[in-house]
Design a protein around this motif. Structure first.
Motif, mmCIF file in Angstrom:
data_model
loop_
_atom_site.group_PDB
_atom_site.id
_atom_site.type_symbol
_atom_site.label_atom_id
_atom_site.label_comp_id
_atom_site.label_asym_id
_atom_site.label_seq_id
_atom_site.Cartn_x
_atom_site.Cartn_y
_atom_site.Cartn_z
ATOM 1 N N GLN A 232 8.159 7.138 10.065
ATOM 2 C CA GLN A 232 8.078 7.562 8.667
ATOM 3 C C GLN A 232 7.107 8.746 8.576
ATOM 4 O O GLN A 232 5.927 8.600 8.894
ATOM 5 N N ASN A 234 5.050 11.136 6.278
ATOM 6 C CA ASN A 234 4.551 11.078 4.898
ATOM 7 C C ASN A 234 3.828 12.357 4.543
ATOM 8 O O ASN A 234 3.048 12.880 5.350
ATOM 9 N N TYR A 236 1.474 13.940 1.295
ATOM 10 C CA TYR A 236 0.796 13.741 0.015
ATOM 11 C C TYR A 236 0.310 15.114 -0.434
ATOM 12 O O TYR A 236 -0.736 15.583 0.027
ATOM 13 N N LEU A 248 0.185 6.440 -2.145
ATOM 14 C CA LEU A 248 1.090 5.364 -1.720
ATOM 15 C C LEU A 248 0.466 4.073 -2.231
ATOM 16 O O LEU A 248 -0.700 3.788 -1.946
ATOM 17 N N HIS A 251 0.378 -1.942 -0.249
ATOM 18 C CA HIS A 251 1.486 -2.668 0.391
ATOM 19 C C HIS A 251 1.035 -3.145 1.765
ATOM 20 O O HIS A 251 0.020 -2.686 2.284
ATOM 21 N N ASP A 253 2.768 -3.675 5.782
ATOM 22 C CA ASP A 253 3.925 -3.194 6.538
ATOM 23 C C ASP A 253 4.734 -4.400 7.031
ATOM 24 O O ASP A 253 4.179 -5.465 7.291
ATOM 25 N N LEU A 260 -0.235 4.630 13.410
ATOM 26 C CA LEU A 260 -0.272 5.747 12.461
ATOM 27 C C LEU A 260 -1.116 6.896 12.984
ATOM 28 O O LEU A 260 -2.243 6.693 13.436
ATOM 29 N N LEU A 268 -6.271 7.358 3.465
ATOM 30 C CA LEU A 268 -5.866 5.978 3.737
ATOM 31 C C LEU A 268 -7.031 5.032 3.452
ATOM 32 O O LEU A 268 -8.164 5.299 3.835
ATOM 33 N N HIS A 308 -2.883 -2.003 2.414
ATOM 34 C CA HIS A 308 -3.405 -0.631 2.456
ATOM 35 C C HIS A 308 -2.709 0.246 1.421
ATOM 36 O O HIS A 308 -1.650 -0.117 0.899
ATOM 37 N N VAL A 310 -2.791 4.738 -0.156
ATOM 38 C CA VAL A 310 -3.253 6.106 0.122
ATOM 39 C C VAL A 310 -3.605 6.784 -1.201
ATOM 40 O O VAL A 310 -2.838 6.711 -2.167
ATOM 41 N N ARG A 318 -2.097 16.110 2.589
ATOM 42 C CA ARG A 318 -2.317 15.202 3.708
ATOM 43 C C ARG A 318 -0.973 14.841 4.317
ATOM 44 O O ARG A 318 -0.005 14.595 3.600
ATOM 45 N N SER A 320 0.932 12.299 7.345
ATOM 46 C CA SER A 320 0.750 11.193 8.283
ATOM 47 C C SER A 320 2.107 10.843 8.891
ATOM 48 O O SER A 320 3.156 11.195 8.340
ATOM 49 N N ALA A 322 3.887 7.415 10.472
ATOM 50 C CA ALA A 322 3.750 5.966 10.714
ATOM 51 C C ALA A 322 4.928 5.499 11.555
ATOM 52 O O ALA A 322 6.091 5.728 11.191
ATOM 53 N N PHE A 324 6.777 2.236 13.024
ATOM 54 C CA PHE A 324 6.873 0.786 12.828
ATOM 55 C C PHE A 324 7.613 0.173 14.012
ATOM 56 O O PHE A 324 8.659 0.701 14.425
#
Ligand SMILES: O=C(O)CCC(=O)C(=O)O
Ligand SMILES: [Fe+2]
Length: 370
Positions: A232, A234, A236, A248, A251, A253, A260, A268, A308, A310, A318, A320, A322, A324
């Motif tokens: 993913q 991301n 921002y 964000l 939530h 994961d 990450l 974060l 977590h 963001v 920013r 990032s 991620a 998974f």
């Protein structure tokens, strides 16, 4: 009959089992977002003020204030430490999140992947919309999957990759998309092998026997067995008034582990009982690892699936990435408990859990609690 040289299974049988296995994209397609039309991010660069659709209620603004005790910071683990299994296992138990140095993923690869992600988000909106996630699909450009659970939109745009990114990348750039695909493929390979190593260390720490199903899957994951993986990207964007927006929303994961990479811009935060929101301050060259729901289930609740979110920076965008990682959609996750301790959750098939999460977000866990 032709045989696969590694497994000695007839090729026709292998093909059959590949055909009936659910892919992660399919598992997500089976549980589409609730509001399919809400998939287009805002053209953030054109905005001078925060529109009402992205203006979070004042109560969330208050919680954006961080815990200010400078002594409390997310553990940092050096992967070359001889006690690394013990260190990681203990931190998974006490924190559910840590930063990892000396992880073996080349810095130059991480930098190239971040640069390609930046090149994607730099494209004009008209171009990015060419790769817009189709309704019901999980990959491509779009809003965070958790969007339908909140009344306001997040200050975020994302791009989701499951396996090859070629189809969407060729829609973004009619030529010159190969560098993006190549680096994302290499990045996912490196992430997969790191995720396997860490999962292996954690299973040893939990004393999960070698003949348990999860150990069997992990042993064969390195070879060819299916996994659930997604990358993913991301973004921002800068915000004229970051105190009113959410990058964000909070939530956890879904899968076993998340690895990450965050750019040097802060944002974060993790929620820690007794402390509130704590920043995960970027450490050059370190990756952030966190426990997801499936490891929480597998560890019978011993590992917290860390909450977590963001927050957005006023001056710098920013980025990032991620990654998974978890067992394949048809795999059944069973809590590992040492009697007389009893299981806290019933067994759950990964794709069933993906469905529960898609409908219920953070309440999904309580639905399988015993
Ligand atoms: O951007 C970040 O630092 C976190 C991203 C994240 O939590 C996610 O993609 O699930
Ligand atoms: Fe996350």
């Amino acid at each position: 009959m032709l045989q696969n040289s590694k497994t000695n299974k007839p090729i026709s049988l292998l093909c059959q089992s590949i055909n009936i296995m659910t892919t992660l994209s399919q598992a997500y397609r089976d549980h589409p977002l609730i509001h399919l039309h809400h998939i287009v991010p805002l053209d953030f660069d054109s905005l001078r003020t925060v529109p009402d659709s992205h203006d979070w209620p004042h109560s969330s603004y208050d919680t954006l204030k961080l815990h200010t005790n400078g002594d409390v910071s997310i553990p940092l683990i050096d992967m070359s430490d001889p006690n690394v299994a013990m260190l990681i296992g203990n931190v998974c138990k006490t924190w559910g999140v840590f930063q990892l140095t000396n992880h073996g993923v080349p810095t130059s690869l991480v930098e190239r992947a971040e640069a390609e992600a930046g090149r994607l988000f730099d494209l004009p909106m008209t171009r990015k919309l060419k790769a817009l996630r189709a309704p019901g699909d999980a990959t491509g450009y779009g809003l965070p999957r958790i969007t339908p659970f909140f009344s306001k939109y997040m200050w975020h745009e994302g791009f989701t990759i499951m396996g090859s990114s070629a189809e969407h990348a060729s829609q973004l750039w009619s030529s010159n998309y190969q560098p993006f695909c190549d680096v994302m493929e290499e990045y996912q390979k490196n992430m997969k092998s790191l995720a396997e190593k860490i999962t292996h260390l954690i299973l040893n720490f939990l004393k999960i026997p070698d003949d348990a199903e999860i150990s069997n899957w992990l042993h064969s994951a390195g070879a060819a067995a299916a996994c659930s993986t997604a990358l993913q990207l991301n973004c921002y964007p800068r915000c004229p008034d970051p105190t009113r927006v959410m990058g964000l929303a909070p939530h956890t994961d879904t899968f076993l582990l998340t690895i990450l990479h965050q750019s040097s811009t802060c944002g974060l935060q993790i929620f820690r009982d007794g402390f509130g929101w704590l920043p995960v301050t970027p450490v050059a060259g370190a990756l952030v690892l966190n426990v997801g729901d499936l490891f929480h289930i597998l560890s019978n609740g011993r590992f917290p699936n860390v909450l977590h979110r963001v927050v957005v920076d006023p001056t710098r965008r920013r980025l990032s990435m991620a990654y998974f990682f978890g067992p394949p959609p048809d795999f059944c996750v069973t809590p590992f408990n040492n009697p007389p301790e009893s299981p806290r959750f019933r067994s759950v098939v990964v794709k069933e859990y993906v469905g529960l999460k898609a409908k219920n977000l953070e309440c999904a866990l309580s639905m399988i609690e015993i």
